[in-house]
Design a protein around this motif. Structure first.
Motif, PDB file in Angstrom:
ATOM      1  N   VAL A 320      24.650  38.061  42.510  1.00 45.39           N
ATOM      2  CA  VAL A 320      25.487  39.201  42.126  1.00 45.39           C
ATOM      3  C   VAL A 320      25.712  40.126  43.320  1.00 45.39           C
ATOM      4  N   HIS A 321      24.634  40.474  44.028  1.00 43.99           N
ATOM      5  CA  HIS A 321      24.694  41.459  45.109  1.00 43.99           C
ATOM      6  C   HIS A 321      24.805  40.808  46.487  1.00 43.99           C
ATOM      7  N   LYS A 322      24.506  39.515  46.576  1.00 42.86           N
ATOM      8  CA  LYS A 322      24.500  38.788  47.838  1.00 42.86           C
ATOM      9  C   LYS A 322      23.510  39.428  48.817  1.00 42.86           C
ATOM     10  N   MET A 323      22.349  39.781  48.288  1.00 44.80           N
ATOM     11  CA  MET A 323      21.238  40.304  49.089  1.00 44.80           C
ATOM     12  C   MET A 323      19.948  39.967  48.352  1.00 44.80           C
ATOM     13  N   TRP A 324      18.814  40.437  48.864  1.00 42.79           N
ATOM     14  CA  TRP A 324      17.534  40.036  48.295  1.00 42.79           C
ATOM     15  C   TRP A 324      17.326  40.517  46.862  1.00 42.79           C
ATOM     16  N   TRP A 325      18.095  41.497  46.391  1.00 46.76           N
ATOM     17  CA  TRP A 325      17.993  41.905  44.985  1.00 46.76           C
ATOM     18  C   TRP A 325      18.238  40.714  44.066  1.00 46.76           C
ATOM     19  N   TYR A 416      33.597  30.256  36.919  1.00 50.27           N
ATOM     20  CA  TYR A 416      32.533  30.562  37.881  1.00 50.27           C
ATOM     21  C   TYR A 416      33.074  30.539  39.310  1.00 50.27           C
ATOM     22  N   ALA A 417      33.807  29.496  39.656  1.00 54.08           N
ATOM     23  CA  ALA A 417      34.350  29.395  41.012  1.00 54.08           C
ATOM     24  C   ALA A 417      35.325  30.533  41.295  1.00 54.08           C
ATOM     25  N   ALA A 418      36.152  30.857  40.313  1.00 54.62           N
ATOM     26  CA  ALA A 418      37.105  31.957  40.486  1.00 54.62           C
ATOM     27  C   ALA A 418      36.376  33.287  40.667  1.00 54.62           C
ATOM     28  N   PHE A 419      35.322  33.487  39.896  1.00 55.85           N
ATOM     29  CA  PHE A 419      34.531  34.718  39.991  1.00 55.85           C
ATOM     30  C   PHE A 419      33.925  34.841  41.389  1.00 55.85           C
ATOM     31  N   CYS A 420      33.323  33.742  41.879  1.00 54.57           N
ATOM     32  CA  CYS A 420      32.713  33.781  43.208  1.00 54.57           C
ATOM     33  C   CYS A 420      33.747  34.109  44.292  1.00 54.57           C
ATOM     34  N   PHE A 421      34.930  33.533  44.166  1.00 54.27           N
ATOM     35  CA  PHE A 421      35.987  33.837  45.131  1.00 54.27           C
ATOM     36  C   PHE A 421      36.364  35.328  45.073  1.00 54.27           C
ATOM     37  N   LEU A 422      36.557  35.864  43.845  1.00 61.16           N
ATOM     38  CA  LEU A 422      36.938  37.270  43.701  1.00 61.16           C
ATOM     39  C   LEU A 422      35.810  38.206  44.142  1.00 61.16           C
ATOM     40  N   ARG A 423      34.573  37.838  43.853  1.00 58.75           N
ATOM     41  CA  ARG A 423      33.423  38.640  44.312  1.00 58.75           C
ATOM     42  C   ARG A 423      33.442  38.784  45.829  1.00 58.75           C
ATOM     43  N   ASP A 424      33.686  37.680  46.512  1.00 60.30           N
ATOM     44  CA  ASP A 424      33.685  37.716  47.974  1.00 60.30           C
ATOM     45  C   ASP A 424      34.937  38.405  48.530  1.00 60.30           C
ATOM     46  N   PHE A 426      36.768  40.832  47.044  1.00 58.04           N
ATOM     47  CA  PHE A 426      36.702  42.279  46.811  1.00 58.04           C
ATOM     48  C   PHE A 426      35.387  42.889  47.297  1.00 58.04           C
ATOM     49  N   GLU A 427      34.478  42.033  47.752  1.00 61.81           N
ATOM     50  CA  GLU A 427      33.165  42.459  48.257  1.00 61.81           C
ATOM     51  C   GLU A 427      32.363  43.213  47.206  1.00 61.81           C
ATOM     52  N   THR A 428      32.519  42.817  45.976  1.00 60.89           N
ATOM     53  CA  THR A 428      31.720  43.368  44.884  1.00 60.89           C
ATOM     54  C   THR A 428      31.808  42.442  43.668  1.00 60.89           C
ATOM     55  N   SER A 429      30.734  42.400  42.902  1.00 59.90           N
ATOM     56  CA  SER A 429      30.739  41.650  41.642  1.00 59.90           C
ATOM     57  C   SER A 429      31.144  42.525  40.459  1.00 59.90           C
ATOM     58  N   ASP A 430      31.347  43.792  40.718  1.00 62.09           N
ATOM     59  CA  ASP A 430      31.776  44.709  39.659  1.00 62.09           C
ATOM     60  C   ASP A 430      33.244  44.417  39.359  1.00 62.09           C
ATOM     61  N   HIS A 431      33.480  43.615  38.324  1.00 59.39           N
ATOM     62  CA  HIS A 431      34.844  43.168  38.064  1.00 59.39           C
ATOM     63  C   HIS A 431      35.764  44.282  37.589  1.00 59.39           C
ATOM     64  N   SER A 438      40.648  42.445  36.846  1.00 66.04           N
ATOM     65  CA  SER A 438      39.541  43.021  36.077  1.00 66.04           C
ATOM     66  C   SER A 438      39.502  42.462  34.664  1.00 66.04           C
ATOM     67  N   ASP A 439      40.672  42.265  34.091  1.00 68.94           N
ATOM     68  CA  ASP A 439      40.767  41.711  32.742  1.00 68.94           C
ATOM     69  C   ASP A 439      41.048  40.218  32.843  1.00 68.94           C
ATOM     70  N   TYR A 440      40.108  39.434  32.362  1.00 66.30           N
ATOM     71  CA  TYR A 440      40.217  37.983  32.439  1.00 66.30           C
ATOM     72  C   TYR A 440      41.243  37.452  31.437  1.00 66.30           C
ATOM     73  N   THR A 441      42.062  36.509  31.898  1.00 73.18           N
ATOM     74  CA  THR A 441      42.912  35.726  30.992  1.00 73.18           C
ATOM     75  C   THR A 441      42.940  34.288  31.508  1.00 73.18           C
ATOM     76  N   ASP A 442      43.219  33.360  30.619  1.00 71.01           N
ATOM     77  CA  ASP A 442      43.320  31.957  31.027  1.00 71.01           C
ATOM     78  C   ASP A 442      44.449  31.746  32.029  1.00 71.01           C
ATOM     79  N   THR A 443      45.515  32.504  31.868  1.00 67.82           N
ATOM     80  CA  THR A 443      46.660  32.375  32.788  1.00 67.82           C
ATOM     81  C   THR A 443      46.254  32.771  34.203  1.00 67.82           C
ATOM     82  N   LYS A 444      45.536  33.882  34.320  1.00 62.40           N
ATOM     83  CA  LYS A 444      45.076  34.317  35.640  1.00 62.40           C
ATOM     84  C   LYS A 444      44.107  33.307  36.240  1.00 62.40           C
ATOM     85  N   LEU A 445      43.268  32.710  35.390  1.00 66.03           N
ATOM     86  CA  LEU A 445      42.310  31.716  35.873  1.00 66.03           C
ATOM     87  C   LEU A 445      43.042  30.508  36.454  1.00 66.03           C
TER      88      LEU A 445
END
Length: 953
Positions: A320-325, A416-424, A426-431, A438-445
């Motif tokens: 989530v944080h990409k650090m030791w947390w 999951y893969a899409a989330f990891c790409f967006l996390r990196d 935007f440099e945050t997992s806070d969607h 921010s709002d998930y849809t199948d179309t966006k996926l």
């Protein structure tokens, strides 16, 4: 009880053939307003719809309440069926456990016969042998027995008016090749208790043996038992009293009785295991951390040490944080994805370039540290894996094995893969910070994971990593199964609020709340885990599909699992999202105190009771001369010497932020952590917590008597609130929580075939253990945390069979550290438990460890599972490392770094014959099962303890 007088108990299946009268007969005691119903896959039994099932009629027969009913069916009829307890509207109150019963009416019948099915209710413990831990691992050799006859066929014919064909059916899950199953009894047809003349049963599959014989009615009542006879001639008669069969029918029809007698009764199976986090394992092949393929070596060591089980902590991705947390294994980024930390990079390809091989060797040396360096290990592994991916991505992604993996896991893998790409990106997992995404849809996926996108390579890299993790864990899992070792996983109670699951399924979570635990053994101030609580009402709409999918995924790798904080399925400790600590919460669900209820008791001043009660004298006592600074920065004076919190610091998160700001400006002259704890104490000085969704409902603050707000009340108010407090926490919720668990837990248990164990430590409501018993959930017993309130140390010899016993666990100090922590407690243990009235050694020497481990393996518990650290304490050479360094988790520290690594490699432990023999002798000497391998497997499975061939009738 329902009035059945006006209901027909005979339902006809339409057929032109002569019909067979098929009757159901089962003993079961119900409560008032309850009835028994049988529902099957055929039309006459409801076609799987319980509402259309066959209601049974009760009758008292001696000391049993018998439920019975009948249908007419043609010869050759077959279906699945099971029994249900229902109310007057046929709503299901309770159902059987395990596999549905299989019914086959023999085609050898010609019509006109009567077939009576005499069944026993299948309780949760009856289903245990069919859980994969037993069926596919421990008793796996039973599956090698050849089927001798089809299910349900009769080999005798009821052609004599004074006799009945009786078919005996028994489940024997632990029978190896060469072993036979017999029925012995008082009837001559059952050998008059002599094996050579008894009825030998035939194997029909699914661990079931059956056989029939023509028994004269004059032999009734018949006493009988089942027995196993090994090929060497050893006889194992089932334990317990004799079974009894009465042939009391006066029917003129040809009669057949099928005696479904449940499980073969024998000494309960008991085994032992080792518990170690995946990241803590050390081997000569790993890169900085334990890896999935290390499990094969751990399994070998376990088999040599007489252990049937390896238990892990959660292995899902927590990045989530990409650090030791992210070392905290219970805060999942995805409940489906595996953690890249456990990837063996050198196994990604059979043709690694020399420069990559060199890089891996350098990384192994660099990361071979005392503890896990989480950040460096993750960075190194992903960097190496990316280089290999760039070389072999086409070959891998186009392979049939990858395509199969992708098609079976696409539902979670693409998000999951899409989330990891967006996390990196935007440099945050806070969607909530991802703009339009921010709002998930199948179309966006679909747009994010499109092959035409510029970042498709990045998406595929995440696919690639998960594919190889799956391959490696699957290989280890299959290896464990073949060697007779149960691989036990861990199901976290929560998910990180910034996770794939909360992004994709936001409606399933209450994002404005956090989960935690009230004060208990682990933390006297309670815990705030920060996970959003579940929206159980929303989850129930698809019968808890998200949970069922989790368990199905987990069952691909594990044959048993631990349900973390099982109390959360009864009720969860819910906190507002702005809380940082876990003290001021409430249970969800729970029945609150209503304003009307309180007013009837003479309680009126709700603002006084539900807002922080802050007086000058409290501030002076807590802060001394520093109190004016606290008052001026955090409080407003409402009347002389009475205060309230300012708007910008009226929650724990706001207080923490303000303190950090004051410290940054060098305005805070005291220790920031201490001031924060003390200001939090003032904020939490309330008696009642007002419901944020209904201002007329209240919850008593945990440990209200400890607050100065409570102490300042008049005696009448104190007595009323004290009584209502105990009612809220210990009485009024029990039925609600029981019903909640019986709605949620069966959905989990039925969604996989794994053996389920529940972590039931801490403040346990009275309803928990009865429900766990009903659902056949295996509980947990830690000696230093007894479930009895009147003892300091648990007594392993008194534990129930349906438990896992252990001297310690990952959430507390190791056995060595605990022994060395406190002298007075050590002396009490030495005197009360070991029974020696002398000064105990200050160190947990191997003799002490051996005594404590022996206590546990000799316990009645199904499993004795020991942390690897506690087993290593059996040998002095492994105790050189300070005991405190072997602690896995400190529950009082929400930012604990989970990094403990065993200081000795598995390769070295494999060579330590002495330690392995010591552990194996402990296990075997206690009567627990030990795994065997190769040819010895079948030989030992066939040996049965000697027993008398003739019990007392």
């Amino acid at each position: 009880m329902m009035n059945l007088g006006s209901l027909s108990l005979t339902t006809t299946v339409k057929s032109s053939k002569p019909m067979v009268s098929l009757s159901f007969w089962i003993p079961y005691f119900t409560h008032w307003g309850q009835s028994l119903l049988v529902c099957g896959s055929a039309p006459g039994l409801g076609s799987g719809n319980v509402k259309k099932g066959l209601l049974l009629k009760p009758s008292q027969q001696e000391d049993q309440l018998i439920w019975s009913g009948s249908v007419s069916v043609p010869p050759g009829f077959s279906c699945d069926y099971c029994y249900y307890v229902v109310d007057d509207l046929k709503n299901v109150l309770r159902s059987e456990f395990g596999m549905k019963r299989k019914l086959v009416v023999s085609e050898t019948l010609t019509g006109g016969e009567s077939v009576q099915l005499r069944d026993l209710w299948q309780s949760g413990d009856q289903a245990l042998p069919f859980r994969s831990a037993f069926k596919d691992v421990i008793f796996r050799n039973t599956g090698d027995v050849e089927v001798e006859k089809p299910l349900g066929g009769f080999e005798n014919k009821s052609d004599q008016d004074d006799s009945v064909v009786v078919q005996f059916k028994i489940c024997c899950p632990d029978v190896g090749q060469g072993t036979s199953v017999y029925v012995l009894g008082t009837s001559g047809k059952l050998g008059k208790w002599k094996v050579e003349n008894g009825l030998r049963l035939k194997y029909v599959g699914d661990s079931t043996w059956e056989g029939d014989c023509l028994i004269p009615k004059a032999d009734s009542p018949i006493k009988y038992r089942y027995c196993k006879v090994a090929k060497e001639g050893n006889i194992g008669l089932e334990s317990g009293g004799n079974r009894e069969l009465s042939l009391h029918s006066t029917s003129s029809k040809q009669e057949y009785i099928v005696m479904s007698d449940g499980l073969f009764r024998e000494m309960p199976w008991r085994g032992a295991g080792v518990a170690v986090p995946m990241f803590s394992v050390r081997s000569e092949d790993d890169v900085g951390v334990g890896e999935f393929l290390d499990l094969k070596l751990l399994v070998d060591w376990s088999v040599d040490s007489g252990l049937h089980l390896v238990q892990l902590l959660p292995v899902n991705d927590t990045s989530v944080h990409k650090m030791w947390w992210d070392s905290y294994p219970y805060s999942s980024l995805s409940v489906f994805a595996l953690h890249p930390l456990y990837l063996r990079v050198q196994a990604l390809s059979e043709s690694l370039p020399e420069e990559i091989k060199d890089e891996i060797q350098k990384a192994k040396k660099l990361l071979d540290k005392n503890d896990v360096d989480y950040e460096a290990t993750m960075e190194t592994k992903l960097s190496i894996a990316k280089k290999i991916f760039d070389l072999e991505k086409d070959q891998t992604l186009n392979s049939s094995s990858f395509q199969k993996f992708f098609s079976e896991n696409e539902g979670w893998l693409k998000p999951y893969a899409a989330f990891c790409f967006l996390r990196d990106f935007f440099e945050t997992s806070d969607h909530s910070q991802w703009g339009t995404f921010s709002d998930y849809t199948d179309t966006k996926l679909e747009k994010l994971t499109s092959k035409d996108s510029l970042h498709y390579d990045t998406i595929c890299f995440h696919y690639y990593i998960q594919y190889h993790l799956h391959v490696q864990l699957s290989e280890a899992s299959e290896y464990a199964r073949k060697r007779g070792v149960v691989l036990k996983g861990d199901l976290p109670i929560g998910v990180d609020r910034n996770s794939v699951d909360t992004w994709v399924n936001r409606n399933l979570f209450r994002m404005n709340t956090s989960t935690g635990a009230p004060p208990d053994y682990f933390d006297k101030n309670g815990q705030n885990w920060g996970f959003p609580t579940y929206n159980w009402e929303e989850m129930s709409k698809d019968n808890y599909g998200w949970w069922r999918a989790r368990l199905t995924q987990m069952g691909k790798y594990f044959t048993a699992y631990r349900i973390d904080h099982i109390l959360g399925f009864f009720r969860i400790w819910e906190l507002p999202a702005h809380a940082m600590t876990g003290l001021v919460g409430k249970f969800r669900p729970s029945i609150p105190l209503s304003q009307e209820e309180l007013e009837k008791e003479g309680i009126w001043d709700f603002d006084r009771l539900s807002k922080p009660y802050v007086q000058r004298k409290f501030l002076e006592e807590k802060f001394g001369d520093f109190w004016p600074f606290i008052a001026s920065n955090f409080l407003n004076e409402t009347q002389k010497d009475f205060y309230e919190f300012k708007e910008d610091c009226n929650t724990e998160k706001k207080i923490a932020a303000k303190l950090k700001s004051l410290a940054a400006k060098s305005l805070l002259l005291e220790d920031e952590d201490k001031v924060r704890r003390d200001v939090f104490d003032i904020l939490r000085n309330v008696v009642l917590i007002r419901d944020p969704e209904d201002a007329r409902k209240f919850y008593p603050r945990f440990n209200i008597e400890d607050t100065s707000s409570f102490q300042d009340l008049d005696d009448h108010s104190k007595n009323v609130l004290k009584r209502l407090y105990y009612d809220y926490y210990f009485h009024r919720q029990e039925d609600l929580w029981r019903k909640n668990a019986l709605k949620t837990l069966p959905a989990l248990l039925n969604s996989s075939n794994m053996l389920a164990c529940g972590e039931d430590l801490g403040l346990v409501p009275a309803c928990v253990h009865p429900v766990m018993k009903e659902l056949a959930l295996v509980g947990l017993r830690i000696q230093r945390m007894p479930s009895e309130s009147d003892v300091e140390f648990g007594i392993p010899s008194n534990y129930d069979y349906m438990t896992v016993c252990a001297p310690s666990c990952h959430d507390c100090s190791t056995l060595r550290a605990w022994w060395e922590e406190e002298e007075e407690r050590r002396q009490r243990y030495f005197k009360e438990v070991i029974g020696v009235d002398e000064i105990p050694p200050s160190q947990c020497v191997p003799e002490i460890t051996h005594f404590i481990l022996r206590q546990h393996v000799e316990a009645p518990s199904m499993w004795a599972i020991f942390p690897l650290q506690d087993m290593l304490a059996l040998k002095e050479e492994y105790t050189a490392r300070p005991a405190k360094e072997e602690t896995i988790n400190d529950p009082t520290n929400p930012k604990h770094y989970w990094r403990y690594r065993v200081h000795v490699t598995l390769d070295s432990l494999m060579k330590d014959i002495d330690l392995k023999s010591t552990i194996k002798n402990l296990v075997a000497g206690s009567g627990r099962s030990v795994p065997v391998s190769g040819e010895d497997d079948n030989n030992k499975k066939g040996v049965i303890a000697n027993g008398s061939t003739k019990p007392n009738p």
